[in-house]
Design an enzyme around this catalytic site. Structure first.
Site, short mmCIF file in Angstrom:
data_model
loop_
_atom_site.label_atom_id
_atom_site.label_comp_id
_atom_site.label_asym_id
_atom_site.label_seq_id
_atom_site.Cartn_x
_atom_site.Cartn_y
_atom_site.Cartn_z
N HIS A 90 0.81 -1.22 0.00
CA HIS A 90 0.00 0.00 0.00
C HIS A 90 0.85 1.28 0.00
O HIS A 90 0.31 2.36 0.18
CB HIS A 90 -0.93 0.01 1.21
CG HIS A 90 -2.19 0.80 0.99
ND1 HIS A 90 -3.23 0.37 0.20
CD2 HIS A 90 -2.57 2.01 1.45
CE1 HIS A 90 -4.18 1.27 0.19
NE2 HIS A 90 -3.81 2.29 0.94
N ASP A 153 -7.41 4.31 9.10
CA ASP A 153 -8.73 4.30 8.47
C ASP A 153 -8.93 3.04 7.63
O ASP A 153 -10.00 2.45 7.62
CB ASP A 153 -8.91 5.54 7.59
CG ASP A 153 -9.10 6.80 8.41
OD1 ASP A 153 -9.58 6.69 9.54
OD2 ASP A 153 -8.75 7.88 7.92
N GLU A 266 -12.57 12.89 13.33
CA GLU A 266 -11.88 13.17 12.08
C GLU A 266 -12.65 14.29 11.36
O GLU A 266 -13.61 14.84 11.89
CB GLU A 266 -11.78 11.93 11.18
CG GLU A 266 -10.74 10.92 11.62
CD GLU A 266 -10.36 9.94 10.52
OE1 GLU A 266 -10.69 10.19 9.33
OE2 GLU A 266 -9.72 8.91 10.84
#
Length: 515
Positions: A90, A153, A266
């Site tokens: 990632h 997240d 957030e």
């Protein structure tokens, strides 16, 4: 072994190592796992960012820590071979790649560790560095009704991968990043040594590896703090027109004591338009919810701000109790009252919320498109200027994905780790998470990222890149600032030949061959 490595490296192309050479190399390394030829088209030669590709010599799928140590030791007996640990691929800018070197697939070790512990009444779980956080979540909740305290997240990331950076999400204001929520690591250093470390045992390696960008060692096991897992979450989004009001409320929430605030905080910026990706439709939590722009004041500017919060609760809690707790917290905030969206979801469903985004993106083909993302930590003293120029002008039409922004507290981070932060107790994370098709647009957006960074430097903003990517040592020195000397000393101690994580482009491989 050294003769075998030398012959393969010199006489073959990294994109097409013959099967017999792969077999010979595997035997020479004496691996319990497997080895595959590298190649620019294979998984080891690319990442989620889709901006870079290289040709590794080989992809190693180790069976365990000993295999990883063997690979590093083999590389140390050559003059130029490097080793990169790859989690779930990632990274954005080739950080987990090794040009003509060994890439270690950490996912092959994901089942090696999963052991709960109770120490002095506190709960922990020992997990593999190659385990995905989403699997850790599901197993801990289903088996023990416990869960780690701090998350990212997106949870299809490996434990070792996020700990090598920081690992932040909406819980970090309370518990700190994931690097503040582990008490012990097992690390294979750049010397090929398997070392257990903690705050009191081999502490320089422990703190250096946390946020160390893979430069000091490969994390093969982590002891993670656990807490009782809630059953449900009240998930809420509220909208603001003014940045000052948005930041005031966000900062208020993250500075309250536990029990006096939400459990997750957030936020994000979105375009004041009907654009389905960048505008009003991106805010509602449920397809049945409608964003009515008639409620937006006429004085609103080119962008709007959404504060996203969540409150944990138990199945045994009465709905009226939850409603009262939520109302008590929301009544202190200055959002547009008629632009409030909320949903009750399970705790696991909430933490896996980005999984739905992934599935949708894969279905429409966007997941495999390039992702020129930019992540920045910006001090409170600079965030208003950043909003005024970057959000309201440069990015007023959106970025084709979320533009996250929310405050964090420096006191929740351990300054002994390798992570570098801007000054001040309150700072913000800004994440520009673009999903774009291939082509000239990608180059344009990469250039825009550089323009944003250049503007931040020119205006003297107090910022640090998160998941940093630089091409020169001077830029890296500027990034680490007064922590550069400590970082170099740690590198010299634990990876003196600069074998590890070459994709970060911080240090050049030395030519000293291990005897």
């Amino acid at each position: 072994m050294i003769a075998c490595l030398g012959r393969i490296v010199q006489d073959t192309d990294a994109d097409s190592i013959p099967d017999d050479d792969v077999s010979t190399l595997s035997e020479s390394l004496d691996l319990q796992g497997t080895i595959e030829s590298g190649g620019i088209t294979g998984v080891a030669g690319k990442d989620f960012g889709g901006l870079y590709s290289v040709k590794p010599l080989a992809l190693i799928k180790p069976s365990g820590t000993e295999d990883i140590a063997r690979v590093i030791n083999a590389a140390s007996r050559t003059s130029h071979l490097t080793v990169a640990a790859r989690g779930n691929g990632h990274s954005i800018n080739g950080q987990a790649m090794a040009d003509s070197g060994f890439v270690i697939d950490m996912r092959s070790t994901e089942e090696n560790h999963f052991k709960p512990l109770t120490i002095d009444g506190s709960h922990y779980i020992d997990v593999s560095g190659g385990a995905l956080w989403e699997d850790v979540l599901k197993r801990c909740v289903s088996v023990f009704r416990l869960a780690p305290r701090s998350w990212t997240d997106y949870l299809s990331l490996t434990v070792g991968g996020t700990l090598s950076n920081a690992g932040v999400s909406g819980q970090a204001f309370r518990f700190g990043p994931q690097t503040s929520n582990v008490t012990e690591l097992e690390v294979v250093t750049g010397k090929g040594e398997i070392t257990v470390c903690s705050e009191t045992q081999n502490s320089e390696l422990f703190f250096g590896a946390l946020g160390g960008l893979g430069q000091l060692g490969i994390i093969t096991r982590a002891r993670v703090k656990l807490q009782p897992a809630p059953d449900m979450v009240r998930w809420i989004r509220v909208v603001y027109t003014e940045f000052e009001e948005f930041t005031r409320d966000a900062e208020f929430l993250v500075t309250q004591e536990e029990g006096e605030s939400f459990d997750y905080v957030e936020g994000f910026v979105f375009s004041n338009s009907d654009d389905p990706i960048n505008g009003w439709p991106s805010v509602p939590l449920d397809p049945d919810h409608e964003f009515n722009p008639a409620y937006i004041p006429q004085t609103a500017g080119s962008v709007l701000y959404c504060l996203e919060v969540a409150l944990h609760y138990r199945n045994s809690d009465r709905p009226s109790t939850v409603n009262t707790a939520v109302s008590r917290l929301l009544e202190r905030l200055g959002f547009i009252q008629r632009l409030k969206f909320q949903l009750n979801v399970s705790y696991v469903e909430f933490l896996l919320r980005v999984k739905q985004v992934e599935e949708h993106a894969k279905a429409n083909g966007n997941w495999d498109s390039p992702h020129p993302w930019l992540n920045i930590f910006i001090s409170k003293s600079s965030i208003v200027d950043f909003d005024r120029t970057v959000f309201r002008k440069m990015l007023k039409d959106g970025v084709g994905g979320p533009m996250l922004i929310y405050p964090l507290l420096r006191s929740k981070w351990d300054s002994r780790t390798s992570v570098v932060l801007p000054e001040g107790e309150i700072f913000y994370i800004v994440a520009l998470l673009r999903f774009v098709p291939k082509g000239p647009t990608v180059e344009k957006l990469v250039a825009q990222n550089h323009e944003i960074i250049k503007w931040c430097n020119k205006e003297g903003l107090d910022f640090k890149l998160y998941l940093p990517h630089y091409q020169s040592k001077e830029d890296w020195k500027r990034h680490f600032g007064d922590q550069w000397t400590r970082f170099v000393e740690r590198k010299t101690s634990f990876d003196p030949m600069a074998i590890l994580a070459p994709g970060q482009k911080i240090f050049k491989r030395t030519h000293i061959i291990k005897p």
